[in-house]
Each structure stands twice: as structure tokens, then as C-alpha cells.
Design a protein around this motif. Structure first.
Motif, short mmCIF file in Angstrom:
data_model
loop_
_atom_site.label_atom_id
_atom_site.label_comp_id
_atom_site.label_asym_id
_atom_site.label_seq_id
_atom_site.Cartn_x
_atom_site.Cartn_y
_atom_site.Cartn_z
N ARG A 108 -0.49 15.48 -58.07
CA ARG A 108 -0.50 14.31 -57.20
C ARG A 108 0.95 14.02 -56.80
O ARG A 108 1.87 14.13 -57.62
CB ARG A 108 -1.12 13.11 -57.93
N PHE A 109 1.13 13.65 -55.53
CA PHE A 109 2.47 13.48 -54.98
C PHE A 109 2.63 12.08 -54.38
O PHE A 109 1.66 11.38 -54.12
CB PHE A 109 2.73 14.55 -53.91
N PHE A 110 3.90 11.71 -54.17
CA PHE A 110 4.21 10.44 -53.53
C PHE A 110 5.50 10.60 -52.73
O PHE A 110 6.26 11.55 -52.94
CB PHE A 110 4.35 9.31 -54.56
N ARG A 111 5.73 9.68 -51.82
CA ARG A 111 6.95 9.70 -51.00
C ARG A 111 8.05 8.95 -51.76
O ARG A 111 7.96 7.74 -51.98
CB ARG A 111 6.70 9.04 -49.65
N ALA A 112 9.07 9.68 -52.17
CA ALA A 112 10.15 9.11 -52.99
C ALA A 112 11.25 8.55 -52.10
O ALA A 112 12.03 9.30 -51.51
CB ALA A 112 10.71 10.18 -53.93
N GLN A 113 11.30 7.24 -51.99
CA GLN A 113 12.32 6.56 -51.20
C GLN A 113 13.14 5.68 -52.14
O GLN A 113 12.67 4.67 -52.65
CB GLN A 113 11.66 5.73 -50.10
N VAL A 114 14.36 6.09 -52.37
CA VAL A 114 15.27 5.39 -53.28
C VAL A 114 15.99 4.29 -52.53
O VAL A 114 16.49 4.51 -51.41
CB VAL A 114 16.27 6.38 -53.91
N GLN A 115 16.06 3.12 -53.13
CA GLN A 115 16.78 1.99 -52.55
C GLN A 115 17.88 1.55 -53.50
O GLN A 115 17.60 1.06 -54.59
CB GLN A 115 15.81 0.83 -52.28
N ARG A 116 19.12 1.81 -53.09
CA ARG A 116 20.30 1.40 -53.87
C ARG A 116 20.21 1.88 -55.31
O ARG A 116 20.43 1.15 -56.27
CB ARG A 116 20.46 -0.12 -53.82
N GLY A 117 19.86 3.16 -55.45
CA GLY A 117 19.82 3.79 -56.76
C GLY A 117 18.58 3.51 -57.57
O GLY A 117 18.53 3.88 -58.75
N VAL A 118 17.57 2.86 -56.97
CA VAL A 118 16.37 2.48 -57.71
C VAL A 118 15.14 3.06 -57.02
O VAL A 118 14.98 2.92 -55.80
CB VAL A 118 16.24 0.94 -57.81
N LEU A 119 14.29 3.69 -57.80
CA LEU A 119 13.00 4.19 -57.31
C LEU A 119 11.92 3.28 -57.89
O LEU A 119 11.62 3.34 -59.09
CB LEU A 119 12.78 5.63 -57.73
N ASP A 120 11.34 2.42 -57.04
CA ASP A 120 10.32 1.46 -57.46
C ASP A 120 8.95 2.12 -57.33
O ASP A 120 8.46 2.33 -56.22
CB ASP A 120 10.40 0.19 -56.61
N LEU A 121 8.33 2.41 -58.46
CA LEU A 121 7.05 3.13 -58.46
C LEU A 121 5.86 2.19 -58.35
O LEU A 121 4.71 2.65 -58.27
CB LEU A 121 6.94 3.98 -59.71
N ASN A 122 6.10 0.89 -58.34
CA ASN A 122 5.00 -0.06 -58.15
C ASN A 122 4.57 -0.13 -56.69
O ASN A 122 3.49 -0.64 -56.39
CB ASN A 122 5.43 -1.45 -58.61
N ARG A 123 5.38 0.39 -55.79
CA ARG A 123 5.12 0.26 -54.36
C ARG A 123 4.82 1.59 -53.67
O ARG A 123 4.84 1.66 -52.45
CB ARG A 123 6.32 -0.40 -53.68
N VAL A 124 4.55 2.62 -54.45
CA VAL A 124 4.33 3.93 -53.84
C VAL A 124 2.85 4.21 -53.72
O VAL A 124 2.03 3.69 -54.47
CB VAL A 124 5.02 5.05 -54.66
N GLU A 125 2.52 5.04 -52.72
CA GLU A 125 1.15 5.50 -52.52
C GLU A 125 1.04 6.92 -53.04
O GLU A 125 1.73 7.82 -52.57
CB GLU A 125 0.77 5.45 -51.04
N VAL A 126 0.19 7.11 -54.02
CA VAL A 126 0.02 8.41 -54.67
C VAL A 126 -1.12 9.16 -53.99
O VAL A 126 -2.22 8.60 -53.82
CB VAL A 126 -0.24 8.27 -56.17
N ARG A 127 -0.88 10.40 -53.63
CA ARG A 127 -1.89 11.21 -52.97
C ARG A 127 -2.13 12.49 -53.76
O ARG A 127 -1.21 13.10 -54.27
CB ARG A 127 -1.45 11.57 -51.54
N GLY A 128 -3.41 12.87 -53.83
CA GLY A 128 -3.77 14.07 -54.55
C GLY A 128 -3.88 15.28 -53.63
O GLY A 128 -3.94 15.16 -52.43
#
Length: 228
Positions: A208-228
Motif C-alpha cells: 500500500r502506498f501514499f503520497r509523501a509530502q514533507v512540510q518543514r521537515g515533518v511528514l504528517d501521516l494523519n492526513r495521507v490517503e493510503v492506496r492499495g
């Protein structure tokens, strides 16, 4: 429940991109599945599951290339089955005959701050998690673990320490003022990254994958959409 936070560091790391078929090339930062494995190395129980919520990058991304000896084959399952049925067979794998040199593009001098929630699963979903919370905190503070945490590959051992979180006054949690800050000037879009393997998909786990968009050195995984 108060979230959990640990800091991990290592001299080298390799979070292998699955699209690289022959030689290892690492993602730019630790994947959520590798972060989960670090928590599981400290405490794993059938009743709990770790969900990574936030990854903070504490060191600039640095790369190094190495060439390593690897084995280019695996022991034949057919030979193993024959040996089981007949009581004898050829099970040896001769490293000298199967040795291959492969290049790897690794990360070096890495440091991350990992945030996670502990979730109760299965028949224990309504159980009191306090004993597991106390067990994890005791182990993390003492530097104890079930097995040595590693950064992508087992030869890249990770050092870890517990990080105490304090209330931020808005119903959330933050690290203390004495903790190192994330890379404030690093906000890349890393594209599609491996999130985890879906073991509920049947006998063959599906990625399963997601779009990794880092904001100021932080990857917030609560806001990502996971796709299989």
C-alpha cells in the motif's frame, strides 16, 4: 491515550524502493512500515498494534554509495520438500558460487523522531492498555528491546531513546523545548512511498502506498490517503 515518541539515529540506513529490482536505492526518509518495526522491536504483543502518526526528520538528507557482496539465490523449496519426504537431499547453498557484487545507494547519518499511537486489536480491543503502556515506557527509557531495531536493513542498527511529550495547551502534544527541532527548510514532495503491507489481503500480502509530502521537515501521516 497519550501518544508515544522515540528518537532513532544511525550511521547508515536503507529503506529500499520496491521499483528498484536489482540494486538497492533508498527512499529519502524512513517509511512508516520501517518506523512501525522500530516500535515493535521495543515492544510487540498480539494484543497491540502500532500506528505511526508523524515522522520528523532531524538531520539533513545525505547519501553514500557502497558496493556489497550479496547472495544471488535462495535455497530451493523443492529440494527442501524432497529432503523432508525422502529423509535426505541437497539443502546446501554455496555462497562462493552464488556471490554477487551489487551497488547500494544508502542514507548516512540519519536521525528521526517517530510518533505513534498504540491500538488494541482483536479480542483484546476493550482491554485495559495500561500494562502495555507501562511496559513500553519502561523498556524505552531503559534502552531495552526484544530485538535490535534497525533502519531498513538489519545490518544498519539503530540507537533509540524515549522522548517525553508535553501538552501544547490546545488538546494536543508536543516535544519539550530541549529537544532538537525538525528540518525547518526541508519541504519536498517525495512522490509515492510505501506505507505498509496489507496482510489481510490473502495469502500474498499486497503493498500500500501514499503520497509523501514533507512540510518543514515533518511528514504528517494523519492526513495521507493510503492506496492499495
Amino acid at each position: 491515550m497519550k501518544p508515544f515518541c522515540i528518537e532513532v539515529r544511525g550511521d547508515y540506513a536503507c529503506f529500499t524502493r520496491p521499483e528498484m529490482k536489482v540494486e538497492r536505492v533508498s527512499y529519502d526518509l524512513i517509511t512508516p512500515s520501517a518506523a512501525r518495526a522500530v516500535f515493535e522491536a521495543i515492544l510487540w504483543k498480539p494484543a497491540i498494534r502500532w500506528r505511526i502518526t508523524r515522522i520528523e526528520v532531524l538531520q539533513p538528507v545525505r547519501w553514500t554509495s557502497v558496493r556489497r557482496n550479496e547472495v544471488g539465490a535462495v535455497t530451493s523449496s523443492r529440494n527442501a520438500l524432497t529432503a523432508m519426504n525422502e529423509g535426505h537431499g541437497e539443502l546446501a547453498l554455496y555462497i562462493e558460487e552464488e556471490r554477487q557484487q551489487r551497488a547500494s545507494l544508502l542514507l548516512r547519518d540519519v536521525a528521526y523522531r517517530l510518533h505513534a499511537d498504540m491500538e488494541m486489536v482483536g479480542d483484546d480491543a476493550r482491554a485495559n492498555p495500561n500494562k502495555y503502556i507501562a511496559m513500553f515506557n519502561r523498556r524505552a527509557e531503559a534502552g531495552q528491546c526484544v530485538n535490535q531495531p534497525y533502519l531498513g536493513c538489519r545490518e544498519f542498527a539503530a540507537a533509540f531513546r524515549a522522548v517525553e511529550l508535553v501538552a501544547d495547551g490546545r488538546g494536543g502534544w508536543r516535544v519539550g523545548p530541549d529537544e532538537p527541532s525538525a528540518l525547518d527548510d526541508w519541504s519536498p514532495d517525495l512522490g509515492w512511498m510505501l506505507y505498509d503491507m496489507d496482510f489481510a489481503a490473502g495469502p500474498t500480502p499486497q503493498p500500500r502506498f501514499f503520497r509523501a509530502q514533507v512540510q518543514r521537515g515533518v511528514l504528517d501521516l494523519n492526513r495521507v490517503e493510503v492506496r492499495g
